[in-house]
Write a protein that holds these residues in place. Structure first.
Motif, PDB file in Angstrom:
ATOM      1  N   ALA A 129      25.975  42.424  33.487  1.00  0.00           N
ATOM      2  CA  ALA A 129      27.265  42.893  34.002  1.00  0.00           C
ATOM      3  C   ALA A 129      27.662  42.191  35.294  1.00  0.00           C
ATOM      4  N   SER A 130      28.969  41.956  35.439  1.00  0.00           N
ATOM      5  CA  SER A 130      29.523  41.450  36.692  1.00  0.00           C
ATOM      6  C   SER A 130      29.945  42.602  37.598  1.00  0.00           C
ATOM      7  N   ILE A 131      30.287  43.727  36.958  1.00  0.00           N
ATOM      8  CA  ILE A 131      30.707  44.926  37.682  1.00  0.00           C
ATOM      9  C   ILE A 131      29.907  46.111  37.143  1.00  0.00           C
ATOM     10  N   ASN A 151      19.589  41.944  38.252  1.00  0.00           N
ATOM     11  CA  ASN A 151      20.962  41.476  38.431  1.00  0.00           C
ATOM     12  C   ASN A 151      21.295  41.421  39.923  1.00  0.00           C
ATOM     13  N   PRO A 152      21.023  40.283  40.558  1.00  0.00           N
ATOM     14  CA  PRO A 152      21.240  40.176  42.005  1.00  0.00           C
ATOM     15  C   PRO A 152      22.689  39.958  42.424  1.00  0.00           C
ATOM     16  N   LYS A 153      23.596  39.717  41.489  1.00  0.00           N
ATOM     17  CA  LYS A 153      24.949  39.303  41.846  1.00  0.00           C
ATOM     18  C   LYS A 153      26.052  40.314  41.540  1.00  0.00           C
ATOM     19  N   ALA A 154      25.807  41.260  40.685  1.00  0.00           N
ATOM     20  CA  ALA A 154      26.871  42.183  40.274  1.00  0.00           C
ATOM     21  C   ALA A 154      27.396  42.996  41.451  1.00  0.00           C
ATOM     22  N   GLU A 155      28.695  43.290  41.412  1.00  0.00           N
ATOM     23  CA  GLU A 155      29.277  44.222  42.373  1.00  0.00           C
ATOM     24  C   GLU A 155      28.998  45.628  41.851  1.00  0.00           C
ATOM     25  N   VAL A 173      27.072  46.294  47.417  1.00  0.00           N
ATOM     26  CA  VAL A 173      27.135  47.645  46.854  1.00  0.00           C
ATOM     27  C   VAL A 173      28.112  48.445  47.710  1.00  0.00           C
ATOM     28  N   TYR A 174      28.977  49.234  47.071  1.00  0.00           N
ATOM     29  CA  TYR A 174      30.070  49.884  47.795  1.00  0.00           C
ATOM     30  C   TYR A 174      30.183  51.355  47.396  1.00  0.00           C
ATOM     31  N   PHE A 175      30.434  52.194  48.391  1.00  0.00           N
ATOM     32  CA  PHE A 175      30.591  53.630  48.148  1.00  0.00           C
ATOM     33  C   PHE A 175      32.064  53.963  47.951  1.00  0.00           C
ATOM     34  N   VAL A 176      32.354  54.769  46.921  1.00  0.00           N
ATOM     35  CA  VAL A 176      33.739  55.160  46.622  1.00  0.00           C
ATOM     36  C   VAL A 176      33.848  56.679  46.737  1.00  0.00           C
ATOM     37  N   PRO A 177      34.390  57.195  47.844  1.00  0.00           N
ATOM     38  CA  PRO A 177      34.529  58.652  48.000  1.00  0.00           C
ATOM     39  C   PRO A 177      35.639  59.206  47.118  1.00  0.00           C
ATOM     40  N   ILE A 196      42.785  59.410  38.745  1.00  0.00           N
ATOM     41  CA  ILE A 196      42.649  59.312  40.197  1.00  0.00           C
ATOM     42  C   ILE A 196      41.325  58.642  40.546  1.00  0.00           C
ATOM     43  N   MET A 197      40.267  58.972  39.829  1.00  0.00           N
ATOM     44  CA  MET A 197      38.975  58.328  40.059  1.00  0.00           C
ATOM     45  C   MET A 197      39.057  56.835  39.761  1.00  0.00           C
ATOM     46  N   ALA A 198      39.690  56.488  38.643  1.00  0.00           N
ATOM     47  CA  ALA A 198      39.840  55.077  38.279  1.00  0.00           C
ATOM     48  C   ALA A 198      40.621  54.323  39.349  1.00  0.00           C
ATOM     49  N   ASN A 199      41.669  54.959  39.859  1.00  0.00           N
ATOM     50  CA  ASN A 199      42.464  54.330  40.923  1.00  0.00           C
ATOM     51  C   ASN A 199      41.626  54.082  42.173  1.00  0.00           C
ATOM     52  N   ALA A 200      40.746  55.026  42.482  1.00  0.00           N
ATOM     53  CA  ALA A 200      39.906  54.888  43.678  1.00  0.00           C
ATOM     54  C   ALA A 200      38.926  53.729  43.519  1.00  0.00           C
ATOM     55  N   VAL A 201      38.336  53.610  42.342  1.00  0.00           N
ATOM     56  CA  VAL A 201      37.398  52.512  42.099  1.00  0.00           C
ATOM     57  C   VAL A 201      38.137  51.180  42.128  1.00  0.00           C
ATOM     58  N   PHE A 202      39.314  51.151  41.532  1.00  0.00           N
ATOM     59  CA  PHE A 202      40.088  49.907  41.497  1.00  0.00           C
ATOM     60  C   PHE A 202      40.527  49.507  42.904  1.00  0.00           C
ATOM     61  N   ALA A 203      40.900  50.481  43.720  1.00  0.00           N
ATOM     62  CA  ALA A 203      41.289  50.189  45.102  1.00  0.00           C
ATOM     63  C   ALA A 203      40.118  49.579  45.865  1.00  0.00           C
ATOM     64  N   ALA A 204      38.923  50.105  45.628  1.00  0.00           N
ATOM     65  CA  ALA A 204      37.731  49.557  46.266  1.00  0.00           C
ATOM     66  C   ALA A 204      37.474  48.134  45.779  1.00  0.00           C
ATOM     67  N   TYR A 205      37.663  47.907  44.469  1.00  0.00           N
ATOM     68  CA  TYR A 205      37.468  46.580  43.900  1.00  0.00           C
ATOM     69  C   TYR A 205      38.450  45.571  44.515  1.00  0.00           C
ATOM     70  N   LYS A 206      39.717  45.976  44.652  1.00  0.00           N
ATOM     71  CA  LYS A 206      40.721  45.091  45.220  1.00  0.00           C
ATOM     72  C   LYS A 206      40.400  44.768  46.677  1.00  0.00           C
ATOM     73  N   GLU A 207      39.898  45.740  47.402  1.00  0.00           N
ATOM     74  CA  GLU A 207      39.558  45.501  48.807  1.00  0.00           C
ATOM     75  C   GLU A 207      38.431  44.497  48.939  1.00  0.00           C
ATOM     76  N   VAL A 208      37.473  44.575  47.998  1.00  0.00           N
ATOM     77  CA  VAL A 208      36.346  43.637  48.017  1.00  0.00           C
ATOM     78  C   VAL A 208      36.784  42.247  47.556  1.00  0.00           C
ATOM     79  N   ASN A 209      37.699  42.201  46.592  1.00  0.00           N
ATOM     80  CA  ASN A 209      38.096  40.934  45.963  1.00  0.00           C
ATOM     81  C   ASN A 209      39.525  40.548  46.311  1.00  0.00           C
ATOM     82  N   HIS A 210      39.966  40.810  47.511  1.00  0.00           N
ATOM     83  CA  HIS A 210      41.351  40.498  47.910  1.00  0.00           C
ATOM     84  C   HIS A 210      41.539  38.978  48.052  1.00  0.00           C
TER      85      HIS A 210
END
Length: 276
Positions: free
Chosen positions: A116-118, A169-173, A214-218, A262-276
């Motif tokens: 997996a990449s994600i 898997n040392p590279k996956a987000e 690795v990123y935490f999504v509240p 809403i959960m999906a939106n939160a994860v996607f927002a975190a993904y966009k912040e990491v991969n802007h």
């Protein structure tokens, strides 16, 4: 005639010398597109593995398609014009220990996480519920301190889970979702539960913040009061109970379709912040 031939030969030699010089200075242009691969945004299929408990399985999702997992995958596809291949390894009721044991025993999960990449992980809610069940005989006198030792042990299990995934898997987000308080609407006066949820999320975040990529999504603040923190409505005119409109009416515990979005939106927002 002889002189003309000499002049012609000299002229031809000069032409050949000039072309030879140009050949050295400007070698033949190569086909720049022969080995060029298409952009990853149009060619790459992103592999996404979702590991966790009932929130990953999607309990409460009326479509029975896997809760936030397909919603997050679809948002990635629509935004980045890529193809997302997702695998859902969620199982309702699993604690962090059970998630880890299942991962170690099932080759399919190992393979999915390795390629997996994600990766998303939902974990912790059942660990909190286990502490409550283990202390059911004195629930009325429990305080946040009763969760302190189990919380420390939980942190060690989360680190072990993440470290094991990283070995293959040392590279996956990796995105680790927090937990939320499903009881707040009906029992807002029981502040100890909100304290426990906050402390538990802080414990998870503390482990995650020390891990690379690795990123935490509240999600607690997004779910525990209903939509936009609006006052919940009575679920039954003959009852004093109220209803969180982001939770599944079948159990008032798991998210409903809106909650999962809403959960999906939160994860996607975190993904966009990491991969802007």
């Amino acid at each position: 005639m002889k002189k003309r031939l000499q002049i012609f030969a000299g002229f031809l030699l000069a032409i050949l010398l000039i072309f030879g010089l140009l050949w050295v200075i400007f070698p033949k242009a190569e086909n720049r597109f022969a080995d060029k691969k298409p952009s990853v945004l149009t060619e790459k299929t992103v592999k996404y593995a979702a590991l966790g408990d009932s929130l990953t399985e999607g309990v409460g999702d009326a479509t029975a398609q896997g809760g936030f997992v397909p919603l997050f995958a679809k948002e990635l596809e629509n935004t980045y014009n890529i193809s997302v291949s997702s695998e859902n390894f969620g199982k309702a009721g699993d604690t962090s220990t059970q998630i880890y044991n299942r991962m170690m025993k099932q080759q399919k999960i190992k393979d999915g996480l390795k390629s997996a990449s994600i990766i998303t992980i939902t974990v912790g809610g059942n660990d909190v519920m286990k502490v409550i069940r283990d202390n059911v005989s004195h629930l009325s006198t429990m305080t946040a301190k009763d969760f302190s030792k189990p919380e420390v042990a939980y942190q060690k299990r989360i680190k072990k889970l993440l470290d094991t995934i990283r070995e293959s898997n040392p590279k996956a987000e990796i995105y680790v979702l927090g937990i939320y308080n499903p009881f707040y609407i009906n029992f807002p006066e029981i502040t100890v539960m909100q304290d426990v949820i906050n402390n538990w999320n802080d414990a998870t975040d503390s482990v995650v913040s020390k891990e690379k990529n690795v990123y935490f999504v509240p999600i607690n603040d997004l779910l525990y009061k209903g939509t936009s923190g609006q006052k919940a409505v009575e679920s039954d005119s003959n009852s004093d109970s109220v209803q969180n409109n982001l939770l599944y009416t079948g159990d008032h515990f798991h998210p409903n379709n809106t909650g999962y979005q809403i959960m999906a939106n939160a994860v996607f927002a975190a993904y966009k912040e990491v991969n802007h």
